[in-house]
Design a protein around this motif. Structure first.
Motif, PDB file in Angstrom:
ATOM      1  N   VAL A 150       0.761  -0.989  -0.136  1.00 44.43           N
ATOM      2  CA  VAL A 150      -0.014   0.012  -0.139  1.00 44.43           C
ATOM      3  C   VAL A 150       1.125   1.251  -0.107  1.00 44.43           C
ATOM      4  O   VAL A 150       0.610   2.119  -0.677  1.00 44.43           O
ATOM      5  N   ARG A 151       1.904   1.212   1.079  1.00 49.56           N
ATOM      6  CA  ARG A 151       2.944   2.466   0.992  1.00 49.56           C
ATOM      7  C   ARG A 151       3.496   2.651  -0.412  1.00 49.56           C
ATOM      8  O   ARG A 151       3.627   3.827  -0.894  1.00 49.56           O
ATOM      9  N   SER A 152       4.034   1.698  -0.917  1.00 46.94           N
ATOM     10  CA  SER A 152       4.812   1.600  -2.112  1.00 46.94           C
ATOM     11  C   SER A 152       3.969   2.236  -3.193  1.00 46.94           C
ATOM     12  O   SER A 152       4.522   2.855  -4.211  1.00 46.94           O
ATOM     13  N   THR A 153       2.756   1.601  -3.501  1.00 47.10           N
ATOM     14  CA  THR A 153       1.846   2.124  -4.397  1.00 47.10           C
ATOM     15  C   THR A 153       1.487   3.557  -4.362  1.00 47.10           C
ATOM     16  O   THR A 153       1.548   4.209  -5.377  1.00 47.10           O
ATOM     17  N   PRO A 315     -11.990   8.067  -6.097  1.00 47.48           N
ATOM     18  CA  PRO A 315     -12.338   6.637  -5.862  1.00 47.48           C
ATOM     19  C   PRO A 315     -12.839   6.041  -7.252  1.00 47.48           C
ATOM     20  O   PRO A 315     -12.533   4.595  -7.162  1.00 47.48           O
ATOM     21  N   ILE A 316     -13.539   6.292  -8.145  1.00 47.72           N
ATOM     22  CA  ILE A 316     -13.760   5.703  -9.412  1.00 47.72           C
ATOM     23  C   ILE A 316     -12.286   5.170 -10.071  1.00 47.72           C
ATOM     24  O   ILE A 316     -12.487   4.226 -10.339  1.00 47.72           O
ATOM     25  N   ALA A 317     -11.648   6.365 -10.244  1.00 48.89           N
ATOM     26  CA  ALA A 317     -10.413   5.847 -10.837  1.00 48.89           C
ATOM     27  C   ALA A 317      -9.458   4.924 -10.123  1.00 48.89           C
ATOM     28  O   ALA A 317      -8.839   3.653 -10.728  1.00 48.89           O
ATOM     29  N   ILE A 318      -9.598   4.900  -8.874  1.00 48.27           N
ATOM     30  CA  ILE A 318      -8.908   4.015  -7.969  1.00 48.27           C
ATOM     31  C   ILE A 318      -9.719   2.678  -7.959  1.00 48.27           C
ATOM     32  O   ILE A 318      -8.629   1.588  -8.414  1.00 48.27           O
ATOM     33  N   THR A 333      -9.796   1.611  -0.719  1.00 49.25           N
ATOM     34  CA  THR A 333     -10.518   2.557   0.239  1.00 49.25           C
ATOM     35  C   THR A 333      -9.474   3.845   0.613  1.00 49.25           C
ATOM     36  O   THR A 333      -9.667   4.835   0.397  1.00 49.25           O
ATOM     37  N   PHE A 334      -8.375   2.987   1.180  1.00 48.46           N
ATOM     38  CA  PHE A 334      -7.542   4.361   1.640  1.00 48.46           C
ATOM     39  C   PHE A 334      -6.625   4.824   0.679  1.00 48.46           C
ATOM     40  O   PHE A 334      -6.223   6.063   0.826  1.00 48.46           O
ATOM     41  N   ILE A 335      -6.424   3.952  -0.526  1.00 44.78           N
ATOM     42  CA  ILE A 335      -5.713   4.584  -1.503  1.00 44.78           C
ATOM     43  C   ILE A 335      -6.464   5.598  -2.207  1.00 44.78           C
ATOM     44  O   ILE A 335      -5.875   6.630  -2.717  1.00 44.78           O
ATOM     45  N   TRP A 388      -8.821   3.429  11.495  1.00 42.14           N
ATOM     46  CA  TRP A 388     -10.191   2.969  11.305  1.00 42.14           C
ATOM     47  C   TRP A 388     -10.257   1.544  10.464  1.00 42.14           C
ATOM     48  O   TRP A 388     -11.097   0.526  10.740  1.00 42.14           O
ATOM     49  N   LEU A 389      -9.671   1.649   9.233  1.00 45.13           N
ATOM     50  CA  LEU A 389      -9.471   0.714   8.438  1.00 45.13           C
ATOM     51  C   LEU A 389      -8.811  -0.401   8.719  1.00 45.13           C
ATOM     52  O   LEU A 389      -8.519  -1.548   7.872  1.00 45.13           O
TER      53      LEU A 389
END
Length: 633
Positions: A150-153, A315-318, A333-335, A388-389
């Protein structure tokens, strides 16, 4: 002369105010870059400072140089290992994601501002990229410990999506000003030139930078100047050759940062400090350039576009771009939420003004307001949302008191100094490997060697020569061991299993369903098979009623696997349902059954141990009787 002194005085005051107001950011959790923008606004013509600054060409030049320095340092601090785990999703977001965001925000701008389609898409392109400075600050300096993928992305996306956004902005500006005179093949050719030229100049320039630093003998203080000059040279040369200078300088930093460099630690410290200076200068300058008096009339349409960008377009793009990849719903969701806009969007908003477009100031004001809202809403909530996530990875090592020292002329080894902490493994009696024996020990102000010290104690200062690849292992030896808290146990599981345990043994132990095909695999091999050799801490596998969690990695190999007897529900949303449903009751019964199996296995083990003890006693008595009879004979 007095005027020059006055300019220098004002500049240094703004710089110092920005630095010291950063303390407010750390105290209240505010995004630091928002503080820098606020300082610029307060010092501007509509603020208390009353400074008039409207030189857009100078602002674009200074901002471009500052952004190039930031991108070089971003690449310099990014490991190739990050690309191995996140290159495909990150680069998809940096290209396709930017296009989707541009289209959706452009559609909203067409409706909200009644702009023509090209102008609407131009506004979408201006705010389509995430800001590398904002993302890197919040993830690295902010201390948010996320899973590597996640962090690297997020880091790779923020460092590589600027060229795409810049290309779209320049292309749309050219289309608007050309009035249809350009060939339809102009844009694809421009795209290939920008991206291909940026990558080529970056690879060659990074290789030349490494060659110059390692081969040329200079005074130590000149090497940071060489790296900075080469970085700006690569940026400018790529731009002159119709390539993307921003992509070129990022790639050059990536190549240099992953190579063996003379004085690498001093270079990192230099570029880190220079990046801070660049961020402050760029954000304060852009704040000075803004005219807050014009904001009220544009607040509502800007807020509407910010809502569309944050809650719809991004959000749609992700979700579309990450659909082919193995991200959980919570991670996606976080990204999607960490899509902070920053200086790049404001800098690109200057381009329409430079090209003389009629609505140039409109683009700048709208982009500035969107950036402010993004930093206010998203920047302030990233850490709470990660908690939260349940995406925060508990650290596996406690505090490490380490100082990396320069070893002149030697890039293969480092001289590392550790202060031994009270609860470190070496104080608890852990034996040191041969390669980790200190070369020098300072205890109570006296210099000692390993031969005169029987045991290491808390407070000892030890110096070691080591390869950079072994520093993480030294951290485990000399840093504090960390007990798992309750939240950590929820993340890593209730029990710890060795990764060389076979799947068949685990299934027999807990009464789990077993696939014959996987029976002979170890847990480490099972994870490698499932995650295609890209296992990282926090990866999870469901096995019947329990869940296996990658708990500890050493040298890229899985060593310890966590076992969750009551695993959380599959991540289909940010939170499990509050009201118990039938499937929750079934899950609770399955967890109770797993605990029952575990207790039955413990009882069986105890019975077998007692039976073995009885047999041993009987055999000992029999042997004693035999020996007594032989003695009587």
């Amino acid at each position: 002369m007095e005027f020059n002194n006055l300019i220098i005085l004002i500049a240094t005051i703004l710089l110092l105010v920005s630095i010291f107001t950063s303390l407010i950011s750390f105290r209240i959790g505010a995004p630091l870059l928002l503080i820098f923008l606020g300082v610029g606004l307060a010092a501007g013509e509509d603020g208390i400072g009353g400074i008039t600054f409207d030189n857009t060409p100078a602002a674009f030049l200074i901002g471009s140089v500052a952004l190039a320095i930031i991108l070089f340092e971003s690449g310099f601090d990014t490991r190739f290992s990050s690309y191995r785990v996140a290159a495909a999703p990150a680069l998809t977001l940096a290209t396709v994601g930017v296009l989707i965001t541009t289209g959706l925000v452009g559609l909203a701008a067409h409706v909200a501002l009644s702009l023509p389609w090209r102008e609407s898409l131009l506004l979408g392109a201006i705010v389509s990229s995430t800001d590398a400075a904002a993302v890197f600050f919040l993830l690295r300096v902010g201390g948010i410990t996320l899973r590597d993928r996640v962090r690297s992305t997020l880091e790779i996306e923020s460092g590589t999506n600027d060229p795409m956004s810049i290309f779209l902005t320049l292309a749309l500006v050219q289309l608007i000003t050309a009035d249809g005179d350009q060939s339809p093949w102009h844009l694809p050719a421009l795209f290939l030139s920008q991206i291909g030229g940026g990558v080529l100049f970056g690879l060659v320039g990074g290789w030349l930078l490494v060659l110059a630093i390692n081969r040329v003998k200079l005074e130590p203080g000149l090497y940071p100047i060489v790296s900075l000059s080469m970085a700006l040279f690569i940026f400018a040369l790529a731009g002159v050759a119709e390539g993307s200078g921003f992509l070129a300088v990022y790639v050059a930093g990536l190549v240099a940062g992953n190579s063996k460099l003379r004085g690498a630690q001093s270079l990192r410290r230099f570029h880190n400090g220079l990046t801070w200076l660049s961020q402050i200068v760029m954000f304060v300058m852009l704040g000075l350039l803004a005219s807050p008096a014009q904001f009220p009339s544009l607040f509502l349409p800007a807020a509407a576009l910010a809502v569309v960008l944050i809650l719809v377009a991004r959000p749609i793009a992700i979700w579309l771009c990450l659909a082919p990849f193995r991200f959980t719903n919570n991670e996606t969701t976080f990204i999607a939420w960490v899509g902070l806009r920053g200086a790049v969007s404001i800098l690109l908003a200057i381009v329409p003004i430079l090209f003389g477009l009629p609505d140039g100031q409109l683009y700048f004001n709208i982009a500035f307001l969107i950036v402010m809202m993004s930093l206010l809403v998203q920047g302030w909530t990233i850490r709470p949302l990660a908690h939260w996530l349940k995406l925060i990875v508990p650290p596996r090592i406690g505090p490490v008191d380490r100082v990396e020292l320069e070893l002149p002329g030697q890039a293969d080894y480092e001289l590392v100094a550790y202060t031994i902490l009270e609860h470190s493994p070496v104080v608890s009696g852990h034996r040191l490997p041969r390669w980790a024996r200190p070369s020098l020990i300072i205890r109570d102000g006296q210099v000692r060697t390993i031969h005169t010290v029987r045991h290491l104690q808390a407070g000892d200062l030890v110096y070691l020569f080591t390869a950079p690849s072994r520093v993480s292992m030294l951290d485990r030896l000399f840093g504090e061991t960390r007990e798992l808290a309750e939240d950590d146990r929820q993340f890593f599981g209730d029990l710890a299993l060795k990764a060389d345990m076979t799947v068949a043994a685990l299934a027999e132990l807990y009464g789990l369903p077993l696939s014959i095909r996987n029976a002979k695999l170890t847990l480490a091999e099972l994870f490698r098979q499932e995650f295609r050799d890209a296992v990282e801490v926090g990866d999870r596998l469901r096995m019947g009623s329990v869940e296996l969690i990658a708990r500890d990695m050493q040298d890229g190999e899985l060593r310890v696997v966590g076992l969750a007897l009551e695993p959380a529900a599959p991540q289909s949303g940010p939170r499990p349902p509050a009201i118990p449903l039938p499937r929750d009751l079934i899950r609770m019964l399955e967890a109770a059954r797993s605990r029952l199996y575990f207790r039955l296995w413990q009882r069986r083990q105890r019975r077998q141990a007692r039976r073995a003890e009885r047999l041993a006693r009987r055999q000992a008595k029999r042997q004693a009787k035999d020996e007594a009879s032989r003695s009587a004979d």
